[in-house]
Design a protein around this motif. Structure first.
Motif, short mmCIF file in Angstrom:
data_model
loop_
_atom_site.label_atom_id
_atom_site.label_comp_id
_atom_site.label_asym_id
_atom_site.label_seq_id
_atom_site.Cartn_x
_atom_site.Cartn_y
_atom_site.Cartn_z
N UNK A 49 -7.76 -7.79 18.16
CA UNK A 49 -7.94 -7.56 16.73
C UNK A 49 -6.59 -7.35 16.06
N UNK A 50 -6.45 -7.72 14.79
CA UNK A 50 -5.19 -7.48 14.07
C UNK A 50 -4.99 -5.99 13.81
N UNK A 51 -3.72 -5.58 13.82
CA UNK A 51 -3.34 -4.19 13.58
C UNK A 51 -2.62 -4.07 12.24
N UNK A 52 -2.73 -2.90 11.64
CA UNK A 52 -1.89 -2.53 10.50
C UNK A 52 -1.17 -1.23 10.86
N UNK A 53 0.16 -1.30 10.89
CA UNK A 53 1.01 -0.15 11.18
C UNK A 53 1.59 0.37 9.88
N UNK A 54 2.22 1.52 9.93
CA UNK A 54 2.87 2.09 8.74
C UNK A 54 4.36 2.33 8.99
N UNK A 55 5.14 2.15 7.94
CA UNK A 55 6.52 2.65 7.93
C UNK A 55 6.44 4.09 7.42
N UNK A 56 6.29 5.02 8.34
CA UNK A 56 5.98 6.41 7.99
C UNK A 56 7.22 7.14 7.51
N UNK A 57 7.07 7.89 6.41
CA UNK A 57 8.23 8.52 5.77
C UNK A 57 8.05 10.01 5.53
N UNK A 58 7.03 10.61 6.13
CA UNK A 58 6.76 12.04 5.96
C UNK A 58 6.49 12.41 4.50
N UNK A 59 5.76 11.55 3.81
CA UNK A 59 5.39 11.81 2.43
C UNK A 59 3.89 11.98 2.29
N UNK A 60 3.38 11.65 1.09
CA UNK A 60 1.94 11.79 0.86
C UNK A 60 1.34 10.56 0.19
N UNK A 61 2.00 9.40 0.36
CA UNK A 61 1.48 8.17 -0.21
C UNK A 61 0.35 7.61 0.64
N UNK A 62 -0.77 7.33 -0.02
CA UNK A 62 -1.96 6.77 0.63
C UNK A 62 -2.16 5.36 0.10
N UNK A 66 -6.09 -4.17 2.43
CA UNK A 66 -6.98 -5.31 2.22
C UNK A 66 -6.98 -6.20 3.46
N UNK A 67 -7.85 -7.18 3.46
CA UNK A 67 -8.04 -8.01 4.64
C UNK A 67 -6.77 -8.74 5.05
N UNK A 68 -5.99 -9.19 4.08
CA UNK A 68 -4.77 -9.95 4.40
C UNK A 68 -3.53 -9.07 4.28
N UNK A 69 -3.63 -7.83 4.67
CA UNK A 69 -2.50 -6.91 4.61
C UNK A 69 -1.41 -7.32 5.59
N UNK A 72 2.79 -4.42 8.83
CA UNK A 72 3.35 -3.08 8.60
C UNK A 72 3.43 -2.84 7.10
N UNK A 73 2.86 -1.72 6.65
CA UNK A 73 2.94 -1.35 5.24
C UNK A 73 4.11 -0.41 5.03
N UNK A 74 4.90 -0.68 4.00
CA UNK A 74 6.12 0.08 3.76
C UNK A 74 5.83 1.43 3.12
N UNK A 75 6.63 2.41 3.52
CA UNK A 75 6.72 3.71 2.86
C UNK A 75 5.37 4.34 2.53
N UNK A 76 4.61 4.67 3.54
CA UNK A 76 3.35 5.38 3.34
C UNK A 76 3.04 6.19 4.59
N UNK A 77 2.11 7.13 4.45
CA UNK A 77 1.73 7.96 5.59
C UNK A 77 0.22 8.06 5.77
N UNK A 78 -0.52 7.26 5.02
CA UNK A 78 -1.96 7.16 5.22
C UNK A 78 -2.43 5.80 4.74
N UNK A 79 -3.35 5.19 5.49
CA UNK A 79 -3.90 3.90 5.11
C UNK A 79 -5.42 3.97 5.23
N UNK A 80 -6.10 3.31 4.30
CA UNK A 80 -7.56 3.36 4.20
C UNK A 80 -8.08 1.94 4.02
N UNK A 81 -9.19 1.61 4.68
CA UNK A 81 -9.78 0.30 4.49
C UNK A 81 -11.29 0.33 4.66
N UNK A 82 -11.95 -0.65 4.04
CA UNK A 82 -13.36 -0.88 4.30
C UNK A 82 -13.56 -2.21 5.02
N UNK A 83 -12.46 -2.81 5.48
CA UNK A 83 -12.53 -4.10 6.16
C UNK A 83 -12.92 -3.91 7.63
#
Length: 232
Positions: A49-62, A66-69, A72-83
């Motif tokens: 299965x595909x993975x989504x990782x985070x560039x974690x920065x010890x902040x509070x950005x959520x 989306x399906x085509x994310x 790695x998502x930049x500068x965040x510390x929480x990720x949420x999906x319904x996919x």
């Protein structure tokens, strides 16, 4: 939807010391080829299965995924999906790998709850984002707090301890020792979850050699908390 959660440990990979052996992080100085092989091994165990990782920065950005994310998502510390069929990953080595999921709405979240994130109430903010974006009821959200550093080992400086005493119940601050999992569970309850919805690992990463620990080792790898959902 069927929700799946998992916490890796430090065993079964190809990374060499001090990242031995199942390091999943690219930012700690490990050989990128070894990390890629470890990640590929992990993916193969989860039906590729595909993975989504985070560039974690010890902040509070959520961030909402989306399906085509990107991988790695930049500068965040929480990720949420319904996919469905998308693995959300949080990397840690003492911080709390917090996994949230609402099986009724089909929504999952991976949260990096380090000290700064706990002080910024990233757990509560992620619950709020799930409610705001997907209509989740906190009464339906379940939480898993994976292995992390516990109060037995987490000593901080006097200024940090003072800030903690000012903002958290005294049960979670013992002199200069902080109970970050306890603080996070308290924030989740304040956000609307009940105690029975919150599962906390008893394992302290600083005490337990099965896990990477920045406090114990300094230069070290990262293990992961994973959450995803499938249609059956």
């Amino acid at each position: 939807m069927r929700v799946h959660t998992r916490f890796t440990d430090r065993h079964g990979g190809v990374s060499r010391p001090p990242f031995a052996t199942f390091n999943l992080a690219l930012h700690v100085g490990d050989d990128p080829d070894a990390v890629a092989r470890n990640r590929q091994s992990l993916s193969s165990r989860l039906d590729a299965l595909p993975f989504v990782w985070m560039e974690q920065v010890h902040g509070d950005t959520v961030r909402i995924v989306k399906k085509r994310a990107p991988a790695t998502l930049a500068a965040c510390d929480a990720i949420v999906t319904d996919c469905p069929n998308l693995v959300l990953a949080v990397m840690v080595a003492d911080c709390i790998p917090l996994l949230l999921y609402d099986e009724k709405r089909g929504v999952v979240a991976a949260v990096h709850a380090g000290r700064n994130g706990v002080f910024l109430d990233i757990a509560g903010k992620t619950v709020a984002k799930m409610a705001e974006t997907f209509g989740c009821d906190p009464a339906d959200i379940k939480a898993r707090l994976g292995p992390s550093i516990h109060a037995c080992c987490y000593e901080v400086g006097p200024e940090i301890a003072r800030i903690a005493r000012k903002n958290f119940p005294e049960a979670y601050v013992n002199g200069r020792y902080l109970d970050l999992p306890g603080m996070t569970a308290w924030q989740l309850e304040r956000a609307g979850l009940s105690k029975k919805q919150i599962d906390r690992s008893p394992r302290c990463t600083c005490c337990d050699g099965d896990y990477f620990s920045y406090r114990r080792e300094g230069t070290t790898g990262r293990f992961a908390g994973l959450v995803w959902q499938t249609e059956r």
